[in-house]
Scaffold this motif. Structure first.
Motif: not given
Length: 407
Positions: A166, A171, A211, A213
């Motif tokens: 990350y 992404r 996160l 993602i």
């Protein structure tokens, strides 16, 4: 939401035009205008893999994609001609590294390589880590280079590596590739190691949500997909997949039930342009053409790069074209529309990743207007096309970012 801050620059009166009543030439011109003035996001372009195999290293330099290139499907002039603004750079890791080791090291190298593009030609390219970055780069006339990792093998069984990637700018992560891995089962494998996601894979999906993602379910098995849909708290994407309806038995594509569930999840399927993904008969048709040409070369004692042979090959392929058409790609978009609706469709070409299998009229990144023109011909509005080109993936990405900020 970020989307409310952006207004497409396309002529305001184009929304009142009946595109179906235009001539083909008029539609082509309108498609070029839409492509030029609307952000186009492509979910999957394998340029880093192409650079890696052409001998890139930091000391010797990098493939100069700021200029026209004789090989491959992507470079700056062709991308600008086609209106491509944000190709997700695929950090592709072959399944061989799952056994030999070195997956994380290679992924780091490919990320660095991609960032060098933006560093070397900052007037043309820029990195992008959010929809807001893409909008800013678009307004500056630059092509954005967001990062997606194809195959979760570089995590190497360690959740902390998710934090690392990350921070490096990844992404989305395509959970598997051609074989089952530590995260889950692959659509190309028949081992069914975990029966879907592994215990580790469940934790991976949860942490990706936390996160920010995006979870990419291209390449996963049907069971893995169903597990992801059940576990993910946010919409997921298929960065480069098409509809299995047109390719029976090809599990790499998504069946109607999966497309429906993806829509219910709020996700987006980004249509792959590769011949095997678009036309279930392509492989057999292409094999027959190649067999004929190979036999002809042998019987006439020609090498394929000799002028006479090249002329024959071009003429024969023109008369016996095995490649899918732009219309067939649009058929996949129509099919997803009929199941999940306009809010769940995107573009994920797989340029530089599917070799010489691309449709006639969609051979490289200069040709997105051909697909847009076909959609206009079928009655898609400018607003529909904007959703397909960027708004749908921006919505998903925005929801993933928003969830991560709250968790």
């Amino acid at each position: 939401m970020l989307l409310v801050l952006f207004v497409s620059c396309t002529s305001s009166n184009s929304s009142s035009i009946d595109f179906q009543q235009l001539s083909d030439k008029e539609r082509e011109q309108m498609a070029k205008e839409i492509a030029r003035n609307t952000i186009i996001v492509d979910g999957h372009v394998d340029l880093p893999y192409r650079m890696h195999h052409q001998g890139f290293n930091i000391e010797k330099g990098i493939l100069n994609v700021s200029q026209s290139t004789k090989t491959g499907d992507f470079d700056y002039p062709r991308a600008k001609a086609g209106g491509l603004d944000a190709p997700f750079m695929s950090i592709y890791i072959s399944t061989k590294y799952q056994g030999s080791g070195g997956a994380k090291l290679l992924a780091d190298s490919l990320v660095l390589m991609t960032k060098k593009i933006a560093e070397n030609w900052p007037d043309k390219f820029a990195m992008a880590y959010s929809p807001a970055d893409i909008i800013s780069n678009f307004e500056a006339g630059k092509i954005s280079l967001p990062l997606g990792m194809e195959n979760g093998a570089p995590l190497e069984g360690n959740l902390q590596n998710l934090d690392h990637f990350y921070e490096q700018g990844i992404r989305y992560i395509t959970l598997t590739h051609g074989k089952d891995n530590l995260i889950g089962d692959s659509s190309y494998d028949t081992t069914y190691t975990h029966g879907g996601l592994s215990t580790f894979g469940v934790e991976v999906v949860k942490k990706m949500n936390q996160l920010g993602i995006m979870v990419d379910i291209s390449h996963v098995s049907d069971d893995t997909f169903l597990d992801v849909i059940e576990i993910s708290e946010v919409p997921v994407i298929a960065s480069h997949s098409s509809a299995r309806y047109f390719t029976p038995g090809f599990e790499r594509n998504m069946d109607d039930q999966m497309i429906a569930k993806l829509g219910q999840n709020g996700g987006v399927i980004m249509i792959n342009f590769g011949g095997d993904f678009i036309d279930g008969d392509f492989g057999e048709s292409n094999r027959k053409v190649e067999e004929h040409l190979s036999k002809w070369l042998e019987e006439n004692n020609y090498e394929k790069d000799e002028p006479e042979a090249m002329a024959y090959i071009e003429a024969y392929k023109s008369e016996n074209d095995p490649f899918p058409s732009v219309s067939q790609v649009a058929d996949h978009i129509d099919h997803v529309l009929s199941i999940a609706g306009i809010d769940h469709i995107g573009l994920g070409s797989d340029f530089d990743g599917v070799g010489d299998t691309l449709p006639t009229g969609l051979k490289d990144v200069s040709m997105y207007p051909n697909l847009i023109a076909e959609l206009l011909k079928r009655g898609y509005s400018k607003e529909d096309i904007e959703k397909i080109c960027f708004k749908n993936i921006f919505r998903v990405w925005g929801e993933v970012i928003d969830y991560s900020k709250k968790n």
